[in-house]
Design a protein around this motif. Structure first.
Motif, PDB file in Angstrom:
ATOM      1  N   TRP A   1      -1.928  47.885  14.496  1.00 21.92           N
ATOM      2  CA  TRP A   1      -1.488  48.756  15.583  1.00 21.92           C
ATOM      3  C   TRP A   1      -1.911  48.326  16.994  1.00 21.92           C
ATOM      4  CZ3 TRP A   1      -4.316  51.723  18.956  1.00 21.92           C
ATOM      5  CH2 TRP A   1      -5.673  51.922  18.643  1.00 21.92           C
ATOM      6  N   PRO A   2      -3.137  47.824  17.258  1.00 21.93           N
ATOM      7  CA  PRO A   2      -3.421  47.442  18.652  1.00 21.93           C
ATOM      8  C   PRO A   2      -2.477  46.333  19.146  1.00 21.93           C
ATOM      9  CG  PRO A   2      -5.471  47.627  17.436  1.00 21.93           C
ATOM     10  CD  PRO A   2      -4.349  47.688  16.427  1.00 21.93           C
ATOM     11  N   PHE A   3      -2.196  45.356  18.292  1.00 24.41           N
ATOM     12  CA  PHE A   3      -1.270  44.284  18.665  1.00 24.41           C
ATOM     13  C   PHE A   3       0.146  44.820  18.809  1.00 24.41           C
ATOM     14  CE2 PHE A   3      -4.131  41.214  16.087  1.00 24.41           C
ATOM     15  CZ  PHE A   3      -5.015  41.113  17.130  1.00 24.41           C
ATOM     16  N   ALA A   4       0.548  45.674  17.882  1.00 24.38           N
ATOM     17  CA  ALA A   4       1.915  46.196  17.881  1.00 24.38           C
ATOM     18  C   ALA A   4       2.231  46.946  19.173  1.00 24.38           C
ATOM     19  CB  ALA A   4       2.129  47.115  16.673  1.00 24.38           C
ATOM     20  N   TYR A   5       1.372  47.857  19.568  1.00 23.37           N
ATOM     21  CA  TYR A   5       1.648  48.667  20.759  1.00 23.37           C
ATOM     22  C   TYR A   5       1.459  47.860  22.046  1.00 23.37           C
ATOM     23  CZ  TYR A   5       2.057  52.618  17.678  1.00 23.37           C
ATOM     24  OH  TYR A   5       2.479  53.466  16.686  1.00 23.37           O
ATOM     25  N   GLU A   6       0.517  46.918  22.046  1.00 23.45           N
ATOM     26  CA  GLU A   6       0.327  46.075  23.224  1.00 23.45           C
ATOM     27  C   GLU A   6       1.552  45.195  23.465  1.00 23.45           C
ATOM     28  OE1 GLU A   6      -2.247  42.131  24.175  1.00 23.45           O
ATOM     29  OE2 GLU A   6      -3.399  43.853  23.461  1.00 23.45           O
ATOM     30  N   ARG A   7       2.111  44.666  22.404  1.00 21.79           N
ATOM     31  CA  ARG A   7       3.240  43.730  22.534  1.00 21.79           C
ATOM     32  C   ARG A   7       4.603  44.409  22.604  1.00 21.79           C
ATOM     33  NH1 ARG A   7       2.318  38.359  21.277  1.00 21.79           N
ATOM     34  NH2 ARG A   7       4.416  38.156  20.441  1.00 21.79           N
ATOM     35  N   HIS A   8       4.726  45.566  21.952  1.00 21.65           N
ATOM     36  CA  HIS A   8       6.057  46.160  21.790  1.00 21.65           C
ATOM     37  C   HIS A   8       6.203  47.565  22.362  1.00 21.65           C
ATOM     38  CE1 HIS A   8       6.864  42.660  19.387  1.00 21.65           C
ATOM     39  NE2 HIS A   8       5.797  42.923  18.670  1.00 21.65           N
ATOM     40  N   GLY A   9       5.148  48.093  22.978  1.00 18.00           N
ATOM     41  CA  GLY A   9       5.234  49.404  23.613  1.00 18.00           C
ATOM     42  C   GLY A   9       5.111  50.550  22.622  1.00 18.00           C
TER      43      GLY A   9
ATOM     44  N   ILE B   1      -0.702  57.762  11.933  1.00 18.32           N
ATOM     45  CA  ILE B   1       0.752  57.688  11.815  1.00 18.32           C
ATOM     46  C   ILE B   1       1.219  56.240  12.014  1.00 18.32           C
ATOM     47  CG2 ILE B   1       2.971  58.500  12.730  1.00 18.32           C
ATOM     48  CD1 ILE B   1       1.343  60.771  11.564  1.00 18.32           C
ATOM     49  N   ALA B   2       1.913  55.705  11.024  1.00 20.93           N
ATOM     50  CA  ALA B   2       2.561  54.399  11.163  1.00 20.93           C
ATOM     51  C   ALA B   2       3.893  54.619  11.864  1.00 20.93           C
ATOM     52  CB  ALA B   2       2.788  53.778   9.789  1.00 20.93           C
ATOM     53  N   LYS B   3       4.290  53.655  12.696  1.00 19.92           N
ATOM     54  CA  LYS B   3       5.551  53.796  13.419  1.00 19.92           C
ATOM     55  C   LYS B   3       6.361  52.512  13.355  1.00 19.92           C
ATOM     56  CE  LYS B   3       4.111  57.257  16.790  1.00 19.92           C
ATOM     57  NZ  LYS B   3       4.023  57.556  18.224  1.00 19.92           N
ATOM     58  N   VAL B   4       7.675  52.678  13.484  1.00 27.83           N
ATOM     59  CA  VAL B   4       8.595  51.553  13.549  1.00 27.83           C
ATOM     60  C   VAL B   4       8.889  51.286  15.029  1.00 27.83           C
ATOM     61  CG1 VAL B   4      10.867  50.683  12.901  1.00 27.83           C
ATOM     62  CG2 VAL B   4       9.616  52.199  11.337  1.00 27.83           C
ATOM     63  N   LEU B   5       8.623  50.056  15.477  1.00 26.59           N
ATOM     64  CA  LEU B   5       8.844  49.657  16.858  1.00 26.59           C
ATOM     65  C   LEU B   5       9.902  48.549  16.895  1.00 26.59           C
ATOM     66  CD1 LEU B   5       5.094  49.337  17.951  1.00 26.59           C
ATOM     67  CD2 LEU B   5       6.579  51.347  18.143  1.00 26.59           C
TER      68      LEU B   5
ATOM     69  N   ALA C   1       4.145  49.254  12.822  1.00 24.69           N
ATOM     70  CA  ALA C   1       2.792  49.369  13.364  1.00 24.69           C
ATOM     71  C   ALA C   1       1.913  50.141  12.391  1.00 24.69           C
ATOM     72  CB  ALA C   1       2.830  50.075  14.718  1.00 24.69           C
ATOM     73  N   THR C   2       0.790  49.554  12.016  1.00 23.45           N
ATOM     74  CA  THR C   2      -0.117  50.235  11.101  1.00 23.45           C
ATOM     75  C   THR C   2      -0.668  51.498  11.758  1.00 23.45           C
ATOM     76  OG1 THR C   2      -2.063  48.983  11.821  1.00 23.45           O
ATOM     77  CG2 THR C   2      -0.779  48.062   9.976  1.00 23.45           C
ATOM     78  N   PRO C   3      -1.077  52.461  10.958  1.00 24.47           N
ATOM     79  CA  PRO C   3      -1.596  53.707  11.541  1.00 24.47           C
ATOM     80  C   PRO C   3      -3.000  53.531  12.108  1.00 24.47           C
ATOM     81  CG  PRO C   3      -1.648  53.804   9.138  1.00 24.47           C
ATOM     82  CD  PRO C   3      -0.985  52.514   9.509  1.00 24.47           C
TER      83      PRO C   3
ATOM     84  N   LEU D   1      -0.478  50.050   4.127  1.00 22.12           N
ATOM     85  CA  LEU D   1       0.830  49.503   3.792  1.00 22.12           C
ATOM     86  C   LEU D   1       1.792  50.607   3.352  1.00 22.12           C
ATOM     87  CD1 LEU D   1       2.611  47.063   3.568  1.00 22.12           C
ATOM     88  CD2 LEU D   1       1.712  46.679   1.267  1.00 22.12           C
ATOM     89  N   GLY D   2       1.301  51.566   2.591  1.00 23.26           N
ATOM     90  CA  GLY D   2       2.141  52.695   2.174  1.00 23.26           C
ATOM     91  C   GLY D   2       2.672  53.479   3.360  1.00 23.26           C
ATOM     92  N   ALA D   3       1.819  53.667   4.377  1.00 25.13           N
ATOM     93  CA  ALA D   3       2.254  54.388   5.581  1.00 25.13           C
ATOM     94  C   ALA D   3       3.343  53.605   6.310  1.00 25.13           C
ATOM     95  CB  ALA D   3       1.063  54.637   6.501  1.00 25.13           C
ATOM     96  N   CYS D   4       3.182  52.295   6.402  1.00 25.10           N
ATOM     97  CA  CYS D   4       4.179  51.465   7.098  1.00 25.10           C
ATOM     98  C   CYS D   4       5.518  51.465   6.355  1.00 25.10           C
ATOM     99  CB  CYS D   4       3.657  50.036   7.249  1.00 25.10           C
ATOM    100  SG  CYS D   4       2.328  49.883   8.453  1.00 25.10           S
ATOM    101  N   ILE D   5       5.479  51.273   5.058  1.00 24.11           N
ATOM    102  CA  ILE D   5       6.712  51.253   4.269  1.00 24.11           C
ATOM    103  C   ILE D   5       7.358  52.637   4.286  1.00 24.11           C
ATOM    104  CG2 ILE D   5       7.699  50.886   1.963  1.00 24.11           C
ATOM    105  CD1 ILE D   5       6.700  48.327   3.529  1.00 24.11           C
TER     106      ILE D   5
END
Length: 181
Positions: free
Chosen positions: A47-55, A62-66, A79-81, A105-109
């Protein structure tokens, strides 16, 4: 056709453990994300990489799709929770690595399936280092990943919810209780 999974790592020894534990449940690739993402429609990213790179805005548990608009990885980023209080979410207790890997992984899927139903012909990259699933006991992590993939292969009618929300990320029905030793 079910969702396909690619397990990747820059470390051959970790990938060998994954391949031994997961067998035909996934495809295995060695290398960096840049070397392994081709042909994948989504990837799991810490998640820190996901939100830094993709907003986007992280929410604890909460896992999210970006959307990846950078063209340097698959189009969708799972993005991992984050942990409580937007902590790293990494559990320091070795004995909990299996449950942690399963829950993350379950949260992401689960988020992927919820936000984008009908993705049965897709391929999801789980790059161990990029998803922060490379730390600690790789055998326990492999067992956690195996549990998610096993439940994925059974379908949504067999998925169980376990533990209160405060104890694990929202995992959309994957049973992440520790298996008896």
């Amino acid at each position: 056709m079910p969702v396909r999974y690619v397990i990747a790592s820059a470390t051959a020894s970790k990938l060998a453990v994954m391949a031994d534990r997961l067998g035909s449940a996934a495809e295995f690739r060695i290398g960096s994300v840049a070397e392994t993402w081709h042909g994948c429609s989504a990837m799991v990213l810490w998640w820190p990489f996901a939100y830094e790179r993709h907003g986007g805005t992280p929410e604890a548990g909460i896992a999210k799709v970006l959307l990846n608009v950078r063209d340097d990885a698959p189009e969708l980023v799972l993005a991992t929770p984050p942990g409580p209080g937007l902590t790293t979410g990494l559990d320091p207790v070795e004995a909990d690595r299996e449950a942690f890997a399963c829950a993350v992984l379950g949260a992401c899927i689960g988020a992927y399936r919820k936000e984008l139903p009908g993705q049965e012909n897709s391929t999801v990259l789980i790059h161990l280092e990029a998803a922060a699933l490379d730390r600690g006991d790789v055998e326990a992590t492999a067992s956690g990943i195996a549990r998610v993939l096993r439940e994925e292969n059974r379908g949504p009618d067999t998925m169980n919810v376990s533990g209160p929300r405060s104890e694990q990320p929202t995992n959309q029905g994957f049973d992440c209780r520790r298996s008896p030793s």
